[in-house]
Design an enzyme around this catalytic site. Structure first.
Site, PDB file in Angstrom:
ATOM      1  N   HIS A  71      -7.351  -4.315   8.386  1.00 49.83           N
ATOM      2  CA  HIS A  71      -7.250  -3.379   9.500  1.00 49.83           C
ATOM      3  C   HIS A  71      -7.038  -2.024   8.779  1.00 49.83           C
ATOM      4  O   HIS A  71      -7.470  -1.976   7.866  1.00 49.83           O
ATOM      5  CB  HIS A  71      -6.078  -3.076  10.034  1.00 49.83           C
ATOM      6  CG  HIS A  71      -4.239  -3.021   8.828  1.00 49.83           C
ATOM      7  ND1 HIS A  71      -4.415  -3.861   7.982  1.00 49.83           N
ATOM      8  CD2 HIS A  71      -3.681  -2.419   9.079  1.00 49.83           C
ATOM      9  CE1 HIS A  71      -3.556  -3.826   6.909  1.00 49.83           C
ATOM     10  NE2 HIS A  71      -2.676  -2.738   8.205  1.00 49.83           N
ATOM     11  N   HIS A  73      -5.595   0.670   8.672  1.00 54.13           N
ATOM     12  CA  HIS A  73      -4.624   1.662   8.026  1.00 54.13           C
ATOM     13  C   HIS A  73      -4.848   2.213   6.489  1.00 54.13           C
ATOM     14  O   HIS A  73      -6.171   1.297   5.305  1.00 54.13           O
ATOM     15  CB  HIS A  73      -3.013   1.116   8.693  1.00 54.13           C
ATOM     16  CG  HIS A  73      -1.928   1.447   8.936  1.00 54.13           C
ATOM     17  ND1 HIS A  73      -1.366   0.311   9.627  1.00 54.13           N
ATOM     18  CD2 HIS A  73      -2.505   2.329  10.384  1.00 54.13           C
ATOM     19  CE1 HIS A  73      -0.663  -0.098  10.792  1.00 54.13           C
ATOM     20  NE2 HIS A  73      -1.245   1.158  11.347  1.00 54.13           N
ATOM     21  N   ASP A  75      -3.816   2.846   3.043  1.00 56.76           N
ATOM     22  CA  ASP A  75      -3.546   1.356   2.105  1.00 56.76           C
ATOM     23  C   ASP A  75      -4.741   0.467   1.714  1.00 56.76           C
ATOM     24  O   ASP A  75      -4.691   0.215   1.163  1.00 56.76           O
ATOM     25  CB  ASP A  75      -2.145   1.229   2.188  1.00 56.76           C
ATOM     26  CG  ASP A  75      -1.785   0.233   3.210  1.00 56.76           C
ATOM     27  OD1 ASP A  75      -2.274   1.017   4.920  1.00 56.76           O
ATOM     28  OD2 ASP A  75      -0.806   0.327   2.683  1.00 56.76           O
ATOM     29  N   HIS A  76      -5.078   0.649   2.880  1.00 67.27           N
ATOM     30  CA  HIS A  76      -6.115  -0.489   2.945  1.00 67.27           C
ATOM     31  C   HIS A  76      -7.324  -0.625   2.524  1.00 67.27           C
ATOM     32  O   HIS A  76      -8.295  -1.495   2.529  1.00 67.27           O
ATOM     33  CB  HIS A  76      -5.567  -1.852   4.075  1.00 67.27           C
ATOM     34  CG  HIS A  76      -4.306  -2.950   4.071  1.00 67.27           C
ATOM     35  ND1 HIS A  76      -4.274  -3.928   3.794  1.00 67.27           N
ATOM     36  CD2 HIS A  76      -3.103  -1.308   4.834  1.00 67.27           C
ATOM     37  CE1 HIS A  76      -2.503  -3.718   4.066  1.00 67.27           C
ATOM     38  NE2 HIS A  76      -2.212  -2.840   4.393  1.00 67.27           N
ATOM     39  N   ASP A 218      -1.062  -6.694   6.590  1.00 67.14           N
ATOM     40  CA  ASP A 218       0.263  -6.372   7.074  1.00 67.14           C
ATOM     41  C   ASP A 218       0.545  -6.975   8.599  1.00 67.14           C
ATOM     42  O   ASP A 218      -0.779  -7.467   9.144  1.00 67.14           O
ATOM     43  CB  ASP A 218       0.063  -5.467   7.426  1.00 67.14           C
ATOM     44  CG  ASP A 218       0.234  -4.066   5.952  1.00 67.14           C
ATOM     45  OD1 ASP A 218      -0.463  -5.112   5.428  1.00 67.14           O
ATOM     46  OD2 ASP A 218      -0.085  -3.070   6.199  1.00 67.14           O
TER      47      ASP A 218
HETATM   48 ZN   LIG Z   1      -0.220  -1.882   4.965  1.00 71.74          ZN
HETATM   49 ZN   LIG Z   2      -0.661  -1.729   7.817  1.00 69.91          ZN
END
Ligand SMILES: [Zn+2]
Ligand SMILES: [Zn+2]
Length: 310
Positions: A71, A73, A75-76, A218
């Site tokens: 996804h 976000h 951090d990914h 997540d």
């Molecule tokens: Zn995450």
């Molecule tokens: Zn996330």
């Protein structure tokens, strides 16, 4: 280390490059998992610093040919630009394919159109939904929907393709036993005979069970994960929080260790690896492991650079 007696060669290596959440910590980087299978090099998520983690783990960023983003976000996926630039500097020629949910193309296109990236290879972006995503002679990747705030989010299932033997009893029943078409059936996966189409999958049995590895990204606990993880060898599941943070976990679109363990138990997986660990457990991640093990014994918390060989 997971050893399966029916798998002869050490064909797969899963290396955890980052096991933190939205902010990296001293001990944990942004989410990224490297999967090496035969000569294939895949990345599941590519958080900031993923390429540096690869170098520290003795993995060449040059070789990564597929990136599966769960996804959008940060951090990914914040590591993608760096990975692409390094691959360019190292002289990569083969295309890099990035898979991800709706919206990923706009993000990756920035790097694909980046004038100063010193790149001489093609970047293919595939915006995908749940269902079959990729297939070659060695493995398939299937995506499944997860439930993470208002963000389109997917998890991924890796399934090894194994050699099959024709099922003689079934061939006999169809009148195909000894027919020269059997060779074609095995090579092409299907044959036409007497006006009917016969498929290899219906007339064969696998030599052994293929490896099945599932990664959630997540998500809150949801039925889709349980379905996708059915009988997997390994479920890599997010477990951002311990049970005392259950309310917060739901509010932020995440799971607790116990919720992850319940999924593993219901899905009948062999092993559960917990990742995406909140910085609040930096000192003592064993809390997460302990809570999961109360429900599903074969649970471990991942740490950066942990490697599983199968
Ligand atoms: Zn995450
Ligand atoms: Zn996330």
């Amino acid at each position: 280390m997971l050893k399966r007696p029916d798998v002869k060669l050490e064909s797969m290596e899963i290396t955890f490059l980052g096991t933190s959440t939205s902010t990296p910590t001293k001990l944990r980087g942004h989410p990224a998992i490297h999967v090496k299978f035969l000569n294939h090099n895949l990345l599941w998520d590519c958080g900031e610093g993923a390429q540096r983690q690869m170098i520290l783990a003795g993995i060449s960023p040059f070789r990564v040919s597929q990136v599966y983003i769960t996804h959008e976000h940060g951090d990914h996926l914040l590591g993608l630009g760096g990975l692409i630039q390094t691959q360019g500097f190292l002289g990569r020629k083969e295309p890099l394919t990035v898979f991800g949910p709706r919206g990923i193309k706009k993000y990756v296109d920035f790097f694909a159109n980046w004038k100063y990236s010193f790149r001489d290879f093609k970047i293919e972006v595939r915006e995908i939904k749940e269902g079959a995503v990729y297939e070659d002679q060695d493995y398939t990747i299937t995506a499944f929907k997860t439930d993470h705030l208002n963000c389109p989010a997917l998890g991924y299932v890796f399934e090894e393709k194994v050699e099959v033997n024709l099922d003689k009893a079934k061939l006999k029943r169809m009148g195909l036993e000894g027919n020269p078409l059997c060779k074609e059936l095995k090579e092409r996966g299907k044959v036409q005979w007497k006006g009917r189409t016969f498929y290899l999958k219906d007339l064969s049995k696998p030599v052994r069970k293929g490896l099945k590895i599932v990664y959630t990204g997540d998500s809150v606990s949801c039925e889709e994960i349980e379905k996708a993880a059915k009988s997997a060898d390994i479920l890599i599941c997010e477990a951002t929080f311990a049970e005392d943070m259950k309310e917060k976990a739901r509010e932020y679109g995440h799971m607790t260790a116990k919720e992850a363990a319940r999924i593993a138990k219901r899905a009948g997986v062999d092993r559960l690896i917990l990742t995406h660990i909140s910085p609040r457990y930096e000192e003592d991640p064993k809390i997460i492991e302990k809570e999961a093990r109360e429900i599903f014994r074969n649970s471990d918390v991942a740490s950066d650079f942990m490697r599983i060989e199968i």
